[in-house]
Design a protein around this motif. Sequence first.
Motif, mmCIF file in Angstrom:
data_model
loop_
_atom_site.group_PDB
_atom_site.id
_atom_site.type_symbol
_atom_site.label_atom_id
_atom_site.label_comp_id
_atom_site.label_asym_id
_atom_site.label_seq_id
_atom_site.Cartn_x
_atom_site.Cartn_y
_atom_site.Cartn_z
ATOM 1 N N GLN A 97 116.763 -46.435 -52.902
ATOM 2 C CA GLN A 97 116.321 -45.091 -53.288
ATOM 3 C C GLN A 97 115.728 -44.344 -52.087
ATOM 4 O OE1 GLN A 97 117.288 -43.943 -55.959
ATOM 5 N NE2 GLN A 97 117.316 -45.516 -57.555
ATOM 6 N N ILE A 98 115.019 -45.038 -51.236
ATOM 7 C CA ILE A 98 114.473 -44.409 -50.031
ATOM 8 C C ILE A 98 115.611 -43.884 -49.164
ATOM 9 C CG2 ILE A 98 113.192 -44.814 -47.886
ATOM 10 C CD1 ILE A 98 111.616 -46.996 -49.531
ATOM 11 N N ARG A 99 116.638 -44.697 -48.960
ATOM 12 C CA ARG A 99 117.780 -44.259 -48.157
ATOM 13 C C ARG A 99 118.523 -43.114 -48.840
ATOM 14 N NH1 ARG A 99 121.557 -47.554 -48.140
ATOM 15 N NH2 ARG A 99 120.765 -49.357 -49.281
ATOM 16 N N PHE A 100 118.643 -43.200 -50.163
ATOM 17 C CA PHE A 100 119.316 -42.144 -50.926
ATOM 18 C C PHE A 100 118.590 -40.807 -50.749
ATOM 19 C CE2 PHE A 100 119.466 -39.723 -54.944
ATOM 20 C CZ PHE A 100 120.826 -39.475 -55.024
ATOM 21 N N VAL A 101 117.274 -40.805 -50.907
ATOM 22 C CA VAL A 101 116.495 -39.575 -50.793
ATOM 23 C C VAL A 101 116.532 -39.037 -49.364
ATOM 24 C CG1 VAL A 101 114.159 -38.614 -50.905
ATOM 25 C CG2 VAL A 101 114.999 -40.088 -52.748
#
Length: 341
Positions: A97-101
């Motif tokens: 999710q961190i990479r996605f955001v």
Amino acid sequence: MESQITQNTFCTYTGPRFEAETTVFFISGNPGLIGYYHPFLSLLAQNLAEPSGQSKTAYQIYGCSLGGFEVDERTSLDGSRFQGNKDEPELHDLEDQIRFVHQRLTAVMGESNASDASDPPVPRKRKVVLIGHSVGTYIAMEVVKRHREAADVSDFDIVGGVMLFPTVMDIAASPSGQKLTRLLSFIPRLALVVSFFARLLTLVLPATALRSIVRFVMNDPPVHALDTTCNFLQSRGGVKQALHMAADEMRSITSDKWADDVWGVAHAREPITKMFFYFGVNDHWVAEKTRDDIIAARGEKDGSGPRMFVCEEGLPHAFCLKHSETMARKVAGMIQDIRST
């Protein structure tokens, strides 16, 4: 990017699009459906469009559902798309999710900088203010860290952050974190079990019956929350994704892992990211001791460091259900404070 409000995306402007020099980028909590925050983001835009000061700044307000929570059409973290029941949705942990955001923020800012030929040129270095809610605050802190590490190759600056009911440390020590941890120890495959029964429930019950049950369990929520929850329960992988991610949060959100510059301490390297933290009282996802420890260790001292507040109005952790108006007004003031410096 054009203005749009859909089940998976929110984008609006407080003035002409080409005048929006600052992007307010919102990161949701878990479950990560942006539909829960539509009223809050709309009210935030209204408050920012009517500033109390003399100068007026145009803003882009943007938010999207987290990876794996998209309704109907889903987009995987690598950008590929899949629909229907042909493929099982991929589960994303907190790092995903961190990479996605981070990737989405970069993409949004790239689209914002690519103005139409008919528009006046936009400034080369645009400004970003991050807003995080719940686990979205942890994601926001990591995005600030990674952006600062790559600042030399970025065409935008993250100038501030607003962290709402922040679960940035020791989430497993919170009342709900303790309950979830115990439950996971008894049922290691909790995400699979609960998602199976949720799926069975949505297949057996007519839509009207499902809405009635959700309305009763949620104590008669507003329409936007009722619709979003029903969409969440009826999605192919939403429930499993929420619990899979929650289990990873218990393992990952522990001690303070960020340097002074991520926290916005004034003596850290430039440019300074001005941070606001807004804590609740008796927040079931943030232990009182954890909150007090964060304020004592990282709160503003001698005009340096993040400004931290403890809610005096009894707003709940899930403010986006029934308290969007109050929170939008508070957050607008924080953003205007960030941009005034």
